[in-house]
Design an enzyme around this catalytic site. Structure first.
Site, PDB file in Angstrom:
ATOM      1  N   ARG A 121      32.489   3.661  48.653  1.00 19.68           N
ATOM      2  CA  ARG A 121      33.165   3.248  49.739  1.00 19.68           C
ATOM      3  C   ARG A 121      33.513   4.694  50.493  1.00 19.68           C
ATOM      4  O   ARG A 121      33.698   4.333  51.682  1.00 19.68           O
ATOM      5  CB  ARG A 121      34.600   2.578  49.362  1.00 19.68           C
ATOM      6  CG  ARG A 121      35.697   3.413  48.584  1.00 19.68           C
ATOM      7  CD  ARG A 121      36.543   2.727  48.122  1.00 19.68           C
ATOM      8  NE  ARG A 121      37.733   2.321  49.059  1.00 19.68           N
ATOM      9  CZ  ARG A 121      38.762   3.158  49.697  1.00 19.68           C
ATOM     10  NH1 ARG A 121      38.598   4.510  49.054  1.00 19.68           N
ATOM     11  NH2 ARG A 121      39.468   2.751  50.534  1.00 19.68           N
TER      12      ARG A 121
ATOM     13  N   GLU B 104      32.470   1.587  18.837  1.00 15.70           N
ATOM     14  CA  GLU B 104      33.597   2.714  18.482  1.00 15.70           C
ATOM     15  C   GLU B 104      32.931   3.879  19.449  1.00 15.70           C
ATOM     16  O   GLU B 104      33.715   4.924  19.663  1.00 15.70           O
ATOM     17  CB  GLU B 104      33.535   3.311  17.114  1.00 15.70           C
ATOM     18  CG  GLU B 104      34.241   2.497  15.944  1.00 15.70           C
ATOM     19  CD  GLU B 104      35.619   1.823  16.584  1.00 15.70           C
ATOM     20  OE1 GLU B 104      36.541   2.761  17.261  1.00 15.70           O
ATOM     21  OE2 GLU B 104      35.956   0.599  16.446  1.00 15.70           O
TER      22      GLU B 104
ATOM     23  N   ASP C 223      44.080   6.799  52.914  1.00 20.41           N
ATOM     24  CA  ASP C 223      44.363   6.368  51.506  1.00 20.41           C
ATOM     25  C   ASP C 223      45.389   7.103  50.901  1.00 20.41           C
ATOM     26  O   ASP C 223      45.296   8.232  50.841  1.00 20.41           O
ATOM     27  CB  ASP C 223      43.144   6.073  51.039  1.00 20.41           C
ATOM     28  CG  ASP C 223      42.440   4.819  51.617  1.00 20.41           C
ATOM     29  OD1 ASP C 223      42.955   3.957  52.195  1.00 20.41           O
ATOM     30  OD2 ASP C 223      41.054   4.936  51.581  1.00 20.41           O
TER      31      ASP C 223
ATOM     32  N   PRO D 195      37.507   6.831  26.844  1.00 19.19           N
ATOM     33  CA  PRO D 195      38.758   7.100  26.954  1.00 19.19           C
ATOM     34  C   PRO D 195      39.352   8.673  26.732  1.00 19.19           C
ATOM     35  O   PRO D 195      40.284   9.113  27.019  1.00 19.19           O
ATOM     36  CB  PRO D 195      39.391   6.130  26.045  1.00 19.19           C
ATOM     37  CG  PRO D 195      38.283   5.532  25.003  1.00 19.19           C
ATOM     38  CD  PRO D 195      37.107   5.845  25.796  1.00 19.19           C
TER      39      PRO D 195
HETATM   40  N1  SAH Z   1      36.604   4.476  19.647  1.00 21.67           N
HETATM   41  C1  SAH Z   1      36.733   5.121  20.913  1.00 21.67           C
HETATM   42  C2  SAH Z   1      36.969   3.799  21.748  1.00 21.67           C
HETATM   43  C3  SAH Z   1      35.739   2.887  22.038  1.00 21.67           C
HETATM   44  S1  SAH Z   1      35.865   1.724  23.168  1.00 21.67           S
HETATM   45  C4  SAH Z   1      38.104   5.878  21.192  1.00 21.67           C
HETATM   46  O1  SAH Z   1      39.021   5.631  20.470  1.00 21.67           O
HETATM   47  O2  SAH Z   1      37.911   6.757  22.054  1.00 21.67           O
HETATM   48  C5  SAH Z   1      33.919   1.377  23.666  1.00 21.67           C
HETATM   49  C6  SAH Z   1      33.604   1.880  24.587  1.00 21.67           C
HETATM   50  O3  SAH Z   1      34.213   1.513  26.034  1.00 21.67           O
HETATM   51  C7  SAH Z   1      33.627   3.517  24.957  1.00 21.67           C
HETATM   52  O4  SAH Z   1      32.596   4.058  24.241  1.00 21.67           O
HETATM   53  C8  SAH Z   1      33.527   3.555  26.374  1.00 21.67           C
HETATM   54  O5  SAH Z   1      32.146   3.837  26.959  1.00 21.67           O
HETATM   55  C9  SAH Z   1      34.373   2.521  27.094  1.00 21.67           C
HETATM   56  N2  SAH Z   1      35.550   2.735  27.320  1.00 21.67           N
HETATM   57  C10 SAH Z   1      36.647   2.406  26.440  1.00 21.67           C
HETATM   58  N3  SAH Z   1      37.801   2.883  27.289  1.00 21.67           N
HETATM   59  C11 SAH Z   1      37.517   3.373  28.236  1.00 21.67           C
HETATM   60  C12 SAH Z   1      38.111   4.075  29.212  1.00 21.67           C
HETATM   61  N4  SAH Z   1      39.711   4.284  29.365  1.00 21.67           N
HETATM   62  N5  SAH Z   1      37.419   4.772  30.304  1.00 21.67           N
HETATM   63  C13 SAH Z   1      36.235   4.558  30.196  1.00 21.67           C
HETATM   64  N6  SAH Z   1      35.460   4.142  29.313  1.00 21.67           N
HETATM   65  C14 SAH Z   1      36.219   3.588  28.456  1.00 21.67           C
END
Ligand code: SAH
Length: 259
Positions: A169, A131, A184, A104
């Site tokens: 795609r 995490e 698109d 994220p």
């Molecule tokens: N502690 C992290 C969140 C971990 S969530 C933070 O606060 O940034 C667990 C896993 O989910 C992450 O390591 C990632 O691989 C995935 N993940 C969660 N949200 C995501 C998103 N918006 N985009 C891509 N991967 C995501």
């Protein structure tokens, strides 16, 4: 080039490849077996390799995570375990393959980035859990963090599937009509115009007359204007970008004309 070489057939290149590292390998191919992506996978237009991280874990229990140094909630995926899994998954992969950690915190996935990834040989995708990954392995492996949006998932697997679906795609031969994605949303910087199909009159809701006119020029103009209006209303951020790119294009056209 000699005549002989010219007559030789082109060397078939490797299909686009997604190599995924995950603690939940059973989640793959998952939804990617269906519809466009699924048919393309079965047809060999792209390939999928899944590496289970668990066997690279340490100790009798194949431990893959530990609590964060400095305290705090949750668990962190160990760099030694991840490095070993990455080394195994990277073996034999093209050097110029994009190495991505779904996260994220990453750059937001958008259509220009999807196109860029579709133009390359493939992607190595690391799916986090808990995490997330120890920072040192992200740095050492040179992973680019990519996010699918401003929300937090429980793992990277579905994010990886979103990325793969968006890329696949666009690959040659995947869509029946190769022009289909050019209209698109985001392809030309705008959202797509509204769509209509049969019946023409659906309980008194009729299809805009112009779409039945057969006048391709007027229809194209109507669609462009509808796309512009929709984008302006729903996505002021995209609209501003589009206006800027149009202004640039006009400028360069102007320059060419005055030459
Ligand atoms: N502690 C992290 C969140 C971990 S969530 C933070 O606060 O940034 C667990 C896993 O989910 C992450 O390591 C990632 O691989 C995935 N993940 C969660 N949200 C995501 C998103 N918006 N985009 C891509 N991967 C995501």
């Amino acid at each position: 080039m000699t005549e002989k070489m010219q007559n030789q057939p082109m060397q078939p290149s490797q299909p686009w490849m997604a190599s995924v590292l995950t603690l939940f390998p059973d989640m793959f191919p998952g939804p990617l077996t269906q519809s466009l992506a699924g048919k393309a996978l079965a047809a060999g237009l792209w390939s999928l390799h899944v590496t289970d991280i668990r066997p690279f874990g340490v100790g009798v229990h194949n431990k893959v995570d530990d609590p964060p140094f400095g305290g705090g909630p949750g668990m962190v995926m160990r760099p030694d375990v991840m490095a070993a899994a990455l080394a195994s998954a990277s073996d034999g992969l093209p050097k110029d393959m994009a190495k991505i950690y779904l996260s994220p915190r990453g750059k937001r996935l958008d259509q220009p980035l999807v196109k860029e990834l579709a133009a390359g040989p493939g992607v190595l995708l690391v799916c986090g859990r808990y995490e997330g990954l120890d920072q040192r392995v992200i740095d050492a492996a040179g992973l680019t963090e990519i996010s699918i949006g401003d929300y937090v998932l429980s793992g990277g697997e579905m994010a990886a599937q979103v990325l793969i679906d968006a890329v696949v795609r666009l690959l040659d031969g995947v869509m029946g009509n190769p022009m289909a994605h050019q209209q698109d949303s985001f392809e030309n910087g705008l959202l797509e115009h509204p769509l209509y199909t049969h019946p023409r009159d659906w309980g008194g809701n009729v299809v805009p007359e112009i779409l039945l006119s057969g006048d391709h020029g007027r229809i194209a103009k109507w669609r462009q204007e509808a796309a512009m209006a929709l984008t302006q209303k729903r996505r002021p951020d995209l609209w501003e970008e589009w206006l800027k790119s149009e202004a640039k294009e006009d400028q360069s056209k102007g320059k060419k004309l005055t030459k």
